[in-house]
Design an enzyme around this catalytic site. Sequence first.
Site, PDB file in Angstrom:
ATOM      1  N   LYS A 245       0.850  -1.207   0.000  1.00 39.26           N
ATOM      2  CA  LYS A 245       0.000   0.000   0.000  1.00 39.26           C
ATOM      3  C   LYS A 245       0.878   1.247   0.000  1.00 39.26           C
ATOM      4  O   LYS A 245       1.704   1.432   0.880  1.00 39.26           O
ATOM      5  CB  LYS A 245      -0.908  -0.016   1.229  1.00 39.26           C
ATOM      6  N   ASP A 250      -2.723   9.961   3.940  1.00 39.47           N
ATOM      7  CA  ASP A 250      -4.127   9.569   4.060  1.00 39.47           C
ATOM      8  C   ASP A 250      -4.849  10.525   5.003  1.00 39.47           C
ATOM      9  O   ASP A 250      -4.735  10.424   6.220  1.00 39.47           O
ATOM     10  CB  ASP A 250      -4.210   8.127   4.590  1.00 39.47           C
ATOM     11  N   LYS A 257     -10.169  12.371   8.734  1.00 37.08           N
ATOM     12  CA  LYS A 257      -9.753  11.836  10.029  1.00 37.08           C
ATOM     13  C   LYS A 257      -9.775  12.947  11.082  1.00 37.08           C
ATOM     14  O   LYS A 257      -9.542  14.108  10.754  1.00 37.08           O
ATOM     15  CB  LYS A 257      -8.321  11.290   9.930  1.00 37.08           C
ATOM     16  N   ASP A 268       1.456   6.046   5.723  1.00 35.03           N
ATOM     17  CA  ASP A 268       0.494   5.135   5.102  1.00 35.03           C
ATOM     18  C   ASP A 268       1.028   4.510   3.801  1.00 35.03           C
ATOM     19  O   ASP A 268       0.332   3.764   3.128  1.00 35.03           O
ATOM     20  CB  ASP A 268      -0.835   5.867   4.858  1.00 35.03           C
ATOM     21  N   ASP A 327     -12.426   6.760   4.059  1.00 30.82           N
ATOM     22  CA  ASP A 327     -11.180   6.494   4.791  1.00 30.82           C
ATOM     23  C   ASP A 327     -10.755   5.028   4.653  1.00 30.82           C
ATOM     24  O   ASP A 327      -9.644   4.668   5.023  1.00 30.82           O
ATOM     25  CB  ASP A 327     -11.362   6.866   6.265  1.00 30.82           C
ATOM     26  N   GLU A 329      -9.670   3.480   2.144  1.00 29.54           N
ATOM     27  CA  GLU A 329      -9.168   3.659   0.783  1.00 29.54           C
ATOM     28  C   GLU A 329      -8.100   2.634   0.418  1.00 29.54           C
ATOM     29  O   GLU A 329      -7.933   2.303  -0.757  1.00 29.54           O
ATOM     30  CB  GLU A 329      -8.599   5.080   0.617  1.00 29.54           C
ATOM     31  N   ARG A 331      -7.823  -0.566   0.796  1.00 25.84           N
ATOM     32  CA  ARG A 331      -8.309  -1.797   0.164  1.00 25.84           C
ATOM     33  C   ARG A 331      -8.693  -1.553  -1.296  1.00 25.84           C
ATOM     34  O   ARG A 331      -8.626  -2.463  -2.110  1.00 25.84           O
ATOM     35  CB  ARG A 331      -9.472  -2.370   0.990  1.00 25.84           C
TER      36      ARG A 331
HETATM   37  N1  BES Z   1      -4.351   4.137   6.959  1.00 23.76           N
HETATM   38  C1  BES Z   1      -5.474   3.832   7.742  1.00 23.76           C
HETATM   39  C2  BES Z   1      -5.191   2.780   8.811  1.00 23.76           C
HETATM   40  C3  BES Z   1      -4.251   3.167   9.932  1.00 23.76           C
HETATM   41  C4  BES Z   1      -4.768   3.630  11.124  1.00 23.76           C
HETATM   42  C5  BES Z   1      -2.900   2.997   9.819  1.00 23.76           C
HETATM   43  C6  BES Z   1      -3.907   3.944  12.165  1.00 23.76           C
HETATM   44  C7  BES Z   1      -2.042   3.307  10.847  1.00 23.76           C
HETATM   45  C8  BES Z   1      -2.558   3.777  12.034  1.00 23.76           C
HETATM   46  C9  BES Z   1      -6.599   3.300   6.853  1.00 23.76           C
HETATM   47  O1  BES Z   1      -6.655   3.814   5.577  1.00 23.76           O
HETATM   48  C10 BES Z   1      -7.863   3.672   7.529  1.00 23.76           C
HETATM   49  O2  BES Z   1      -8.136   4.835   7.630  1.00 23.76           O
HETATM   50  N2  BES Z   1      -8.614   2.693   7.971  1.00 23.76           N
HETATM   51  C11 BES Z   1      -9.844   2.938   8.633  1.00 23.76           C
HETATM   52  C12 BES Z   1     -10.849   1.959   8.131  1.00 23.76           C
HETATM   53  C13 BES Z   1     -12.256   2.221   8.587  1.00 23.76           C
HETATM   54  C14 BES Z   1     -12.802   3.478   7.944  1.00 23.76           C
HETATM   55  C15 BES Z   1     -13.112   1.031   8.236  1.00 23.76           C
HETATM   56  C16 BES Z   1      -9.616   2.746  10.120  1.00 23.76           C
HETATM   57  O3  BES Z   1      -8.915   1.819  10.509  1.00 23.76           O
HETATM   58  O4  BES Z   1     -10.141   3.545  10.890  1.00 23.76           O
HETATM   59 ZN    ZN Z   2      -4.931   4.534   4.780  1.00 19.82          ZN
HETATM   60 MN    MN Z   3      -7.757   5.608   5.480  1.00 17.03          MN
END
Ligand code: BES
Ligand code: ZN
Ligand code: MN
Length: 480
Positions: A245, A250, A257, A268, A327, A329, A331
């Site tokens: 990835k 992000d 966020k 990210d 968020d 994104e 996947r």
């Molecule tokens: N890049 C984030 C995941 C992440 C969170 C990495 C904290 C490192 C530290 C990912 O893109 C994300 O935002 N995931 C969301 C998914 C949710 C919206 C289902 C998450 O984990 O909150």
């Molecule tokens: Zn992300």
């Molecule tokens: Mn995200």
Amino acid sequence: MKLHRFTSPQKSKNIIYLIKDTSVLDQLTLLDREKEYIIFQKKESDKNSFCFNRLGFYEMIEIVGEDSSYADMEKLRKRGDRVSSFLTAENQGSVVLKAPEMEISSILAFIEGIMLGGYHFLPYKTKDEKDKSIMLKDLFIDCVQFTDQHLENFSNLMEAVYLTRDLVNEPPNKLDAAVFSKKMARYGREAGAWVDIYGKEKIIELGMEGLLTVNKGSKTDPNFTVIEWKPSVVTQKQPIVLVGKGLVFDTGGINLKPGNGLDTMKSDMAGGAAVFGTLYALARNKIPLHVIGLIPVTDNRPGENAMVPGDVISMGNGKTVEIINTDAEGRLVLADALLFARRFDPKLVIDVATLTGAAVAALGRFAIAGMQQDADSYMKKLIESSMRVYERVVELPFWDEYGKDIESDIANIRNIGKGKGAGTITAGKFLAHFIEYPWIHLDIATMAFMDGRESYMGKGATAAGVRLLYDFLERESVAG
Ligand code: BES
Ligand code: ZN
Ligand code: MN
């Protein structure tokens, strides 16, 4: 920090002795009363680390014992880190390691701790501040067990880890999608790998809808970086494909966020950087295995034209995805890369991604979440490697029931789960819609970036995944 073979005693006055027990003391150039002191202290208080101040430099003795479990090796890495932090704090620029009668595996673990703990990210410190402190930067190895081959291979792996950490630590305004891929291309080619960067037009042509959709809110074009290591002699016909990835930043997109979730989101792209770092090390060390790295690169921002919750997109395999949360994104861009991987007829695909905060909630910062499909025996080997390098992988359940959570009312699937919980697994289940080969999914959101210093893993980028994948693939190349 650089590794060297020890040649002349003038090189450094600091010495570390790594020894198994006090019987080896006779071989060291210490005073008799110092040896007696060590033997006494070891008996009385089980003290294992000694440091003699030699007026401006140091002689250190680390007594290790016979142990060789995974946990013992990790203790050695941590002791290496302590020594290296101490010498840097004391403004020492170099040190010689002597390890009479030690196993090579223990020597390597100790050196690894010294080198990884001695990493610093300094490009944005001004010269006056840099000049203020001398850092440990030269490590001379004076051990017969440590061959030229060890020196070469190990240095290259450490360099791969340093490069990976540098990429992840780069600020988002200095490392956009174009800069990230150009850096990977430059270093990758230097290492002997073949690199291609697909621009936006090619991405449209390839129908990478996930990557294009995530990129819609951005002013910077996405790219898709391909790094291939195909040596003339390979031990296996089918390649192994690594997918990483590469979100250079992000923001969450329209599902922005919250404040405290943003400040580390330059990391990210750590999965992409880890894939690059792994290929860099494989190429530098000429490992006889055909490996291809695929890294979809973009940022995720709430621009005018950004994707919004409710959008439905059609992926390259015809499956429709309802975007519920912008968020989620990672996947979407990984799906494109996983579809692209099919053309290589891979015997195994491993993806590495900072995918879910849920992984952090479940595992904290000391484990990588692993899932697999049709890759049970590979997963066992990967877990073994993960113990060897101590980037420990725990396998999560990947039962069909979890897949139900991402069924959509109006499309084939939705990009987040309906229910609460198991966000790491439902993210994996989303990806599973795009694979057709043995596959392992690694969620490194847990370990990719440390908010505070964590021994030799440091503070900031850790390069998690590089030592793990390198160890796994190197062993795979031998297994044939
Ligand atoms: N890049 C984030 C995941 C992440 C969170 C990495 C904290 C490192 C530290 C990912 O893109 C994300 O935002 N995931 C969301 C998914 C949710 C919206 C289902 C998450 O984990 O909150
Ligand atoms: Zn992300
Ligand atoms: Mn995200």
